[in-house]
Write a protein that holds these residues in place. Structure first.
Motif, mmCIF file in Angstrom:
data_model
loop_
_atom_site.group_PDB
_atom_site.id
_atom_site.type_symbol
_atom_site.label_atom_id
_atom_site.label_comp_id
_atom_site.label_asym_id
_atom_site.label_seq_id
_atom_site.Cartn_x
_atom_site.Cartn_y
_atom_site.Cartn_z
ATOM 1 N N VAL A 162 -12.848 -24.933 25.073
ATOM 2 C CA VAL A 162 -11.429 -24.605 24.926
ATOM 3 C C VAL A 162 -11.080 -24.356 23.467
ATOM 4 O O VAL A 162 -10.119 -23.641 23.153
ATOM 5 N N MET A 163 -11.857 -24.907 22.565
ATOM 6 C CA MET A 163 -11.611 -24.698 21.135
ATOM 7 C C MET A 163 -11.810 -23.232 20.741
ATOM 8 O O MET A 163 -11.330 -22.798 19.689
ATOM 9 N N ASP A 164 -12.529 -22.463 21.558
ATOM 10 C CA ASP A 164 -12.771 -21.051 21.259
ATOM 11 C C ASP A 164 -11.735 -20.134 21.908
ATOM 12 O O ASP A 164 -11.905 -18.904 21.893
ATOM 13 N N SER A 165 -10.693 -20.679 22.498
ATOM 14 C CA SER A 165 -9.721 -19.863 23.228
ATOM 15 C C SER A 165 -8.823 -19.073 22.282
ATOM 16 O O SER A 165 -8.566 -19.486 21.138
ATOM 17 N N ASP A 191 -8.375 -12.809 12.143
ATOM 18 C CA ASP A 191 -8.750 -14.129 12.639
ATOM 19 C C ASP A 191 -9.885 -14.074 13.660
ATOM 20 O O ASP A 191 -10.159 -15.066 14.332
ATOM 21 N N GLY A 192 -10.515 -12.923 13.797
ATOM 22 C CA GLY A 192 -11.574 -12.780 14.783
ATOM 23 C C GLY A 192 -12.859 -13.474 14.383
ATOM 24 O O GLY A 192 -13.068 -13.794 13.201
ATOM 25 N N THR A 194 -11.514 -13.743 22.920
ATOM 26 C CA THR A 194 -11.679 -14.709 24.001
ATOM 27 C C THR A 194 -10.371 -14.877 24.751
ATOM 28 O O THR A 194 -9.300 -14.511 24.256
ATOM 29 N N ASP A 195 -10.466 -15.463 25.963
ATOM 30 C CA ASP A 195 -9.259 -15.673 26.758
ATOM 31 C C ASP A 195 -8.784 -17.114 26.629
ATOM 32 O O ASP A 195 -9.202 -17.847 25.727
ATOM 33 N N ASP A 251 -15.683 -15.365 26.534
ATOM 34 C CA ASP A 251 -15.832 -14.108 25.805
ATOM 35 C C ASP A 251 -15.346 -12.960 26.683
ATOM 36 O O ASP A 251 -15.819 -12.784 27.813
ATOM 37 N N VAL A 252 -14.396 -12.173 26.195
ATOM 38 C CA VAL A 252 -13.783 -11.110 26.991
ATOM 39 C C VAL A 252 -14.813 -10.050 27.368
ATOM 40 O O VAL A 252 -14.807 -9.539 28.503
#
Length: 314
Positions: A66-69, A78-79, A87-88, A93-94
């Motif tokens: 969830v930290m990567d959301s 900020d990517g 990410t969603d 990963d989208v």
């Protein structure tokens, strides 16, 4: 020894006939059709080999954080380099969700088209060859089917399946329900087209000769008449593939498709739509673009195939 020598020559001759055919000439002289075929092939291969090329398995909860959301695409300020398209809300990963989502969308599309084609072609053959009361009953059912939009028919079948199976068991049969609901929405086009072709073919000499030598009706239908009516069927199937993919995406967007844990393109668009106005546009935009490109490429191939098989345009 002679068979071994002649076999490559026969294969070379068959390949040469394909290259010299009118359809291949029509295909290669249209850059738009060639581009559509390449795009379609690329997307299908990307979906098939998603486990090999996807950076992440979005269906594996152990690999998610969830930290990567809500990371934006990699080229944004900020990517993150590891998430090319961002990410969603669950840290997936989208790009990976799109690749895996295309597998579900294409699987539902192909399966529903095959189901609709088998059902429609069979009923069309029976109606055109049998005639009389059988023809009347099948065609009146087809007329009633045409009064209902495809989405409404699919929603009705999905609702009945949910009520009969219950919320627990529905998750295990959702793929089959989608195939059944979409397939039952598209069979009429095949049935009406094949019936019209059978009415023409049934009075030709080769069918009359088959009757005279005592062949069974089912043999005449599937061995002699069916190969001569496959051209229009292939055109309808190609165009319906794009419609089936869009219908599945619509159902998933409405919340009656596959679950969010195994998302198709429509489910991804629905999930991203909840965050669109809060600034996380990439969650819904990239799956939407992929769906549009896939449907457009398949539609263009269907339009070309319809023109290529039309003898009046040769």
């Amino acid at each position: 020894m002679s068979e071994t020598i002649m076999r490559p020559e026969r294969q070379s001759g068959a390949f040469r006939r394909v290259l010299d055919s009118d359809m291949f000439y029509s295909f290669r002289r249209s850059p738009l059709v060639v581009a559509s075929a390449l795009v379609s092939l690329l997307l299908v291969l990307a979906a098939i080999f998603a486990p090999l090329i996807a950076p992440q398995n979005p269906f594996d909860p152990a690999s998610l954080s969830v930290m990567d959301s809500f990371y934006p695409p990699a080229w944004s300020a900020d990517g993150q380099p590891g998430f090319l398209l961002g990410t969603d809300d669950q840290g997936r990963d989208v790009l990976s969700t799109i690749l895996y989502g295309m597998r579900i969308s294409l699987a539902v599309g192909f399966a529903s088209v095959i189901f609709a084609m088998i059902l429609g072609v069979s009923l069309g053959l029976i109606a055109g060859y049998a005639g009389g009361l059988t023809d009347t009953i099948i065609m009146r059912i087809a007329d009633v089917q045409l009064t209902f939009p495809a989405i409404l028919t699919a929603l009705l079948i999905d609702g009945v399946a949910r009520a009969l199976a219950g919320p627990q068991a529905y998750g295990n049969i959702v793929f089959g329900v989608l195939v059944l609901s979409i397939g039952l929405s598209f069979w009429v086009q095949y049935a009406r087209t094949v019936r019209g072709s059978v009415l023409v073919e049934a009075n030709k000499e080769y069918v009359l000769a088959a009757r005279l030598i005592g062949l069974r009706p089912i043999t005449i239908l599937f061995r002699h008449i069916l190969p001569n009516v496959l051209g229009p069927v292939l055109v309808i199937a190609t165009i319906n593939l794009a419609l089936a993919i869009i219908t599945e995406a619509t159902l998933s967007f409405l919340g009656v498709g596959v679950p969010p844990t195994q998302p198709s393109l429509g489910t991804l668009i629905r999930i991203g739509n909840d965050f669109l106005f809060s600034g996380e546009w990439w969650i819904t935009i990239f799956p939407g673009i992929t769906l549009a490109i896939l449907a457009l490429a398949v539609n263009l191939l269907g339009d070309w195939l319809r023109d290529a098989l039309n003898p009046k345009l040769r």
